[in-house]
Design a protein around this motif. Structure first.
Motif, mmCIF file in Angstrom:
data_model
loop_
_atom_site.group_PDB
_atom_site.id
_atom_site.type_symbol
_atom_site.label_atom_id
_atom_site.label_comp_id
_atom_site.label_asym_id
_atom_site.label_seq_id
_atom_site.Cartn_x
_atom_site.Cartn_y
_atom_site.Cartn_z
ATOM 1 N N GLU A 8 1.069 6.901 -6.836
ATOM 2 C CA GLU A 8 0.044 7.776 -7.042
ATOM 3 C C GLU A 8 0.287 9.199 -6.702
ATOM 4 O O GLU A 8 0.148 10.184 -7.619
ATOM 5 N N GLU A 49 0.805 -1.220 0.189
ATOM 6 C CA GLU A 49 0.065 0.086 0.018
ATOM 7 C C GLU A 49 0.855 1.189 0.122
ATOM 8 O O GLU A 49 0.579 2.234 -0.765
ATOM 9 N N HIS A 55 1.933 2.055 -3.613
ATOM 10 C CA HIS A 55 1.170 2.520 -4.510
ATOM 11 C C HIS A 55 0.564 3.919 -3.927
ATOM 12 O O HIS A 55 0.477 4.582 -5.159
ATOM 13 N N LYS A 83 -2.447 -1.335 -9.595
ATOM 14 C CA LYS A 83 -2.544 -1.477 -8.170
ATOM 15 C C LYS A 83 -2.687 -2.791 -7.596
ATOM 16 O O LYS A 83 -2.479 -3.302 -6.419
#
Length: 219
Positions: A140, A133, A136, A148
């Motif tokens: 982003e 997490e 990503h 993802k």
């Protein structure tokens, strides 16, 4: 797979914090070196990297080029890199050279990044931060759009996963020490993501099971 945002260049001498349990995106230009410091000694850093073009833009989807552990193992004929080793991409391009490692040299290239499912399997109820997490989120924030559901296997700096004679693996405390560091020279423009692993159930980050901050410097 790639966005249109041009990434900011970090000048030589830039320093920063990789906060415990969180990820940090770092732009490194070709010929710059990235020094990653294990400030408190036992923190594992999940290290990811993605190639950028000459203008520090993400590459188009047809040429996406990211750090690959299976190619790095094959390219060096070692389970983990050491001083002088090359780090290779999924296209077998040299992305980094490990210039220096002041630690005992124990790193991992076998274990995938922790993710929400990993913590569910470990019995965690509710939310728990994870390196997948963190990756990503950092991508982003940088405008680098990457699927993802795809998390490349990271270079797990200082993670201690001994391989037994019979092939069994174990998670044990890192042997790195306070202030140990690695220096990685960029062989191409890269977006690096460093995640200070939030693992607090196994001894991945030491037997205290308390993730901690690390630091970095652009050289």
């Amino acid at each position: 797979m790639s966005g249109r945002k041009s990434l900011a260049n970090l000048e030589t001498g830039t320093t920063g914090v990789i906060e415990a349990r969180r990820g940090r995106g770092i732009t490194v230009k070709k010929s710059q070196s990235l020094k990653i410091i294990n400030t408190h000694g036992k923190q594992v850093i999940d290290f990811f990297a993605f190639a950028l073009d000459a203008d520090l833009n993400p590459l188009p989807p047809s040429t996406v080029n990211f750090l690959s552990m299976q190619h790095t193992r094959a390219g060096n004929m070692r389970l983990s890199p050491t001083s002088g080793s090359k780090l290779f991409t999924n296209l077998r391009k040299t992305m980094f050279t490990m210039e220096k490692d002041t630690s005992p040299g124990i790193h991992d290239t076998l274990v995938p990044a922790c993710d929400p499912e990993r913590y569910r399997q470990l019995g965690v109820k509710g939310y728990h931060a994870s390196c997948a997490e963190n990756l990503h989120i950092a991508l982003e924030e940088a405008g680098y759009l990457f699927p993802k559901d795809l998390t490349p296997a990271p270079l797990n700096l200082w993670m201690n996963v001994p391989v037994q004679d019979e092939g069994a693996l174990a998670f044990v405390e890192p042997v790195s020490r306070e202030g140990d560091y690695v220096i990685l020279k960029a062989e191409e423009n890269c977006l690096v993501v460093c995640s200070a692993c939030p693992q607090d159930i196994t001894p991945v980050n030491g037997y205290s099971q308390k993730p901690s901050d690390c630091h970095f410097e652009i050289l």
